[in-house]
Motif scaffolding. Sequence first.
Motif, PDB file in Angstrom:
ATOM      1  N   ALA A   1       0.834  -1.202   0.000  1.00  0.00           N
ATOM      2  CA  ALA A   1       0.000   0.000   0.000  1.00  0.00           C
ATOM      3  C   ALA A   1       0.869   1.253   0.000  1.00  0.00           C
ATOM      4  CB  ALA A   1      -0.935  -0.009   1.204  1.00  0.00           C
ATOM      5  N   VAL A   2       1.921   1.251   0.803  1.00  0.00           N
ATOM      6  CA  VAL A   2       2.919   2.317   0.806  1.00  0.00           C
ATOM      7  C   VAL A   2       4.281   1.636   0.720  1.00  0.00           C
ATOM      8  CG1 VAL A   2       3.890   4.290   2.029  1.00  0.00           C
ATOM      9  CG2 VAL A   2       1.444   3.797   2.226  1.00  0.00           C
ATOM     10  N   GLY A   3       4.979   1.858  -0.381  1.00  0.00           N
ATOM     11  CA  GLY A   3       6.213   1.130  -0.647  1.00  0.00           C
ATOM     12  C   GLY A   3       7.456   1.808  -0.107  1.00  0.00           C
ATOM     13  N   VAL A   4       8.602   1.228  -0.446  1.00  0.00           N
ATOM     14  CA  VAL A   4       9.857   1.623   0.178  1.00  0.00           C
ATOM     15  C   VAL A   4      10.287   3.030  -0.211  1.00  0.00           C
ATOM     16  CG1 VAL A   4      11.306   0.579  -1.637  1.00  0.00           C
ATOM     17  CG2 VAL A   4      12.206   0.846   0.696  1.00  0.00           C
ATOM     18  N   ARG A   5      10.080   3.455  -1.455  1.00  0.00           N
ATOM     19  CA  ARG A   5      10.530   4.788  -1.858  1.00  0.00           C
ATOM     20  C   ARG A   5       9.693   5.885  -1.202  1.00  0.00           C
ATOM     21  NH1 ARG A   5      12.139   1.293  -5.583  1.00  0.00           N
ATOM     22  NH2 ARG A   5      14.123   1.692  -6.662  1.00  0.00           N
ATOM     23  N   ALA A   6       8.385   5.670  -1.112  1.00  0.00           N
ATOM     24  CA  ALA A   6       7.543   6.642  -0.412  1.00  0.00           C
ATOM     25  C   ALA A   6       7.898   6.697   1.064  1.00  0.00           C
ATOM     26  CB  ALA A   6       6.070   6.275  -0.596  1.00  0.00           C
ATOM     27  N   ALA A   7       8.240   5.544   1.644  1.00  0.00           N
ATOM     28  CA  ALA A   7       8.629   5.499   3.059  1.00  0.00           C
ATOM     29  C   ALA A   7       9.932   6.249   3.293  1.00  0.00           C
ATOM     30  CB  ALA A   7       8.766   4.047   3.507  1.00  0.00           C
ATOM     31  N   VAL A   8      10.919   6.017   2.440  1.00  0.00           N
ATOM     32  CA  VAL A   8      12.209   6.688   2.584  1.00  0.00           C
ATOM     33  C   VAL A   8      12.055   8.191   2.374  1.00  0.00           C
ATOM     34  CG1 VAL A   8      14.498   6.948   1.541  1.00  0.00           C
ATOM     35  CG2 VAL A   8      13.595   4.664   2.041  1.00  0.00           C
ATOM     36  N   ALA A   9      11.266   8.591   1.374  1.00  0.00           N
ATOM     37  CA  ALA A   9      11.076  10.021   1.109  1.00  0.00           C
ATOM     38  C   ALA A   9      10.474  10.732   2.306  1.00  0.00           C
ATOM     39  CB  ALA A   9      10.185  10.209  -0.123  1.00  0.00           C
ATOM     40  N   ALA A  10       9.404  10.155   2.892  1.00  0.00           N
ATOM     41  CA  ALA A  10       8.764  10.786   4.047  1.00  0.00           C
ATOM     42  C   ALA A  10       9.721  10.840   5.230  1.00  0.00           C
ATOM     43  CB  ALA A  10       7.493  10.023   4.414  1.00  0.00           C
ATOM     44  N   SER A  11      10.473   9.779   5.437  1.00  0.00           N
ATOM     45  CA  SER A  11      11.402   9.737   6.570  1.00  0.00           C
ATOM     46  C   SER A  11      12.529  10.751   6.411  1.00  0.00           C
ATOM     47  CB  SER A  11      11.986   8.329   6.709  1.00  0.00           C
ATOM     48  OG  SER A  11      10.969   7.372   6.894  1.00  0.00           O
ATOM     49  N   LEU A  12      13.043  10.895   5.185  1.00  0.00           N
ATOM     50  CA  LEU A  12      14.172  11.799   4.970  1.00  0.00           C
ATOM     51  C   LEU A  12      13.779  13.263   5.095  1.00  0.00           C
ATOM     52  CD1 LEU A  12      16.240  10.130   2.100  1.00  0.00           C
ATOM     53  CD2 LEU A  12      16.717  10.203   4.557  1.00  0.00           C
ATOM     54  N   VAL A  13      12.507  13.583   4.916  1.00  0.00           N
ATOM     55  CA  VAL A  13      12.085  14.964   5.146  1.00  0.00           C
ATOM     56  C   VAL A  13      12.412  15.368   6.584  1.00  0.00           C
ATOM     57  CG1 VAL A  13      10.069  16.463   5.387  1.00  0.00           C
ATOM     58  CG2 VAL A  13      10.328  15.052   3.348  1.00  0.00           C
ATOM     59  N   GLY A  14      12.174  14.454   7.534  1.00  0.00           N
ATOM     60  CA  GLY A  14      12.504  14.751   8.922  1.00  0.00           C
ATOM     61  C   GLY A  14      13.996  14.818   9.169  1.00  0.00           C
ATOM     62  N   VAL A  15      14.746  13.911   8.554  1.00  0.00           N
ATOM     63  CA  VAL A  15      16.206  13.904   8.703  1.00  0.00           C
ATOM     64  C   VAL A  15      16.803  15.194   8.149  1.00  0.00           C
ATOM     65  CG1 VAL A  15      18.330  12.760   7.957  1.00  0.00           C
ATOM     66  CG2 VAL A  15      16.331  11.389   8.621  1.00  0.00           C
ATOM     67  N   LEU A  16      16.368  15.572   6.951  1.00  0.00           N
ATOM     68  CA  LEU A  16      16.921  16.756   6.306  1.00  0.00           C
ATOM     69  C   LEU A  16      16.345  18.034   6.905  1.00  0.00           C
ATOM     70  CD1 LEU A  16      16.933  15.338   2.688  1.00  0.00           C
ATOM     71  CD2 LEU A  16      18.876  15.604   4.230  1.00  0.00           C
ATOM     72  N   GLY A  17      15.193  17.914   7.581  1.00  0.00           N
ATOM     73  CA  GLY A  17      14.684  19.054   8.321  1.00  0.00           C
ATOM     74  C   GLY A  17      15.643  19.480   9.417  1.00  0.00           C
ATOM     75  N   ALA A  18      16.284  18.507  10.068  1.00  0.00           N
ATOM     76  CA  ALA A  18      17.283  18.832  11.085  1.00  0.00           C
ATOM     77  C   ALA A  18      18.468  19.569  10.467  1.00  0.00           C
ATOM     78  CB  ALA A  18      17.748  17.558  11.786  1.00  0.00           C
ATOM     79  N   GLU A  19      18.843  19.167   9.260  1.00  0.00           N
ATOM     80  CA  GLU A  19      19.924  19.870   8.550  1.00  0.00           C
ATOM     81  C   GLU A  19      19.502  21.296   8.220  1.00  0.00           C
ATOM     82  OE1 GLU A  19      22.222  19.427   4.268  1.00  0.00           O
ATOM     83  OE2 GLU A  19      21.637  17.590   5.334  1.00  0.00           O
ATOM     84  N   SER A  20      18.236  21.464   7.844  1.00  0.00           N
ATOM     85  CA  SER A  20      17.721  22.809   7.575  1.00  0.00           C
ATOM     86  C   SER A  20      17.805  23.689   8.814  1.00  0.00           C
ATOM     87  CB  SER A  20      16.268  22.721   7.083  1.00  0.00           C
ATOM     88  OG  SER A  20      15.665  23.997   7.018  1.00  0.00           O
ATOM     89  N   LEU A  21      17.426  23.135   9.977  1.00  0.00           N
ATOM     90  CA  LEU A  21      17.521  23.913  11.210  1.00  0.00           C
ATOM     91  C   LEU A  21      18.956  24.374  11.467  1.00  0.00           C
ATOM     92  CD1 LEU A  21      15.242  22.011  13.762  1.00  0.00           C
ATOM     93  CD2 LEU A  21      14.799  24.208  12.659  1.00  0.00           C
ATOM     94  N   ALA A  22      19.897  23.466  11.226  1.00  0.00           N
ATOM     95  CA  ALA A  22      21.304  23.812  11.448  1.00  0.00           C
ATOM     96  C   ALA A  22      21.789  24.898  10.489  1.00  0.00           C
ATOM     97  CB  ALA A  22      22.175  22.561  11.300  1.00  0.00           C
ATOM     98  N   LYS A  23      21.081  25.067   9.368  1.00  0.00           N
ATOM     99  CA  LYS A  23      21.437  26.074   8.370  1.00  0.00           C
ATOM    100  C   LYS A  23      20.534  27.297   8.463  1.00  0.00           C
ATOM    101  CE  LYS A  23      23.325  22.760   5.029  1.00  0.00           C
ATOM    102  NZ  LYS A  23      23.201  22.190   3.652  1.00  0.00           N
ATOM    103  N   GLY A  24      19.950  27.523   9.631  1.00  0.00           N
ATOM    104  CA  GLY A  24      19.108  28.692   9.808  1.00  0.00           C
ATOM    105  C   GLY A  24      17.783  28.617   9.086  1.00  0.00           C
TER     106      GLY A  24
END
Length: 376
Positions: A325-348
């Motif tokens: 129903a929800v495959g691996v690429r959609a799962a990775v994409a949603a998860s990485l938004v949170g991971v890269l959100g932390a990088e965004s915070l570190a970059k102001g």
Amino acid sequence: MERDEARGRPRIGVVGLRRGLHLAEHCPRVGLEVVAACDLDPAARAQAAPSLPGAVVAERWQDLLDADLDGVILANDFDAHAEPAVAFLERGVHVLSETAACAGVEEGRCLIAAADASAATYSFAENFVFHPHVRLLRAAVDAGEIGRPVLVEADYLHGMAPEAVDALVGDPAHWRGRIAATAYCTHTLSPVLALTGARPLDVAAHTVDGDRPGSAAVLVVRLSTGALAVTRHGFLQGEPDSHWSWISARGTRGLAESVRAPGERSWSLRVRTEAWAAPGGEVRDEERVPPPLEVGGGTVQRADEGTVLVLERFRATVADGAPPAVGVRAAVAASLVGVLGAESLAKGSAPVPVPDFGADTGSEPGFDPDTDSAVG
């Protein structure tokens, strides 16, 4: 492994016996047999054992690798799903993984590679995609009632006391103390991606409370359709009764949003069309109530509907070859938004691009339980 049809119900292992026990207890109603489980905590194992008659209950997920399993449900710590997922996929065991697919870009790449190489499948156990109000919203969007979605907002909020939040996010022994404030975003991002059929292009993250930056975050995500998503998650007052979830989509012709109300109404959907866009030339503003969900001969409680539908589809994937129903690429994409959100915070709060891993072939995030139900 290739499943033997003579085995009957798919044989399932469960990793993690807190949230995992809740999932395991729903397995029989959709035709899954839990035969093995594990948890590092002996108290959790002891508490779960009476609910899992006949199942082998072990300490580590590695102890389940040589069990005779058709599939495994991963409900262990938030930031520790990718390693067991890859290991089980390499053994040909179908994987249903909760909450966060990966904790970094390279880990996400490895998970996708393992899923692509495996004879088994990877499914994301994202129950929020299938909650009643989200399914109603998806139906309204698919029917074209609000036009093309241009602004989608979603909340995943817990209204806890500040001292309780500080104790939780400040505890290094708990996974909440290990993850960034932006990380737990899949319960908002996955419904947004399923609703729009989009992938995230970039994310800009913002802390909500400068005095307590670990308590809550807002993510602003540009989608591949041109739409914008704004998601709020963490610990803020005003917890929605619809299992901590609220979602809204403003389209080119109208608005559809889950109802901000207490109790049962919180699972309903409000649809508004302005006079200029309504067939009769008058404002249309109506509220829609989701029908009861019947599975396994009984009515499913509202808060459990998403979980039961995820498990039902996993059974169809393992037993009948239905696509995840929800495959691996959609799962990775949603998860990485949170991971890269932390990088965004570190970059102001500067926008950070999200890698493009393509689309999952055959995945159906719009799974309709009324037409595609795997179990009557």
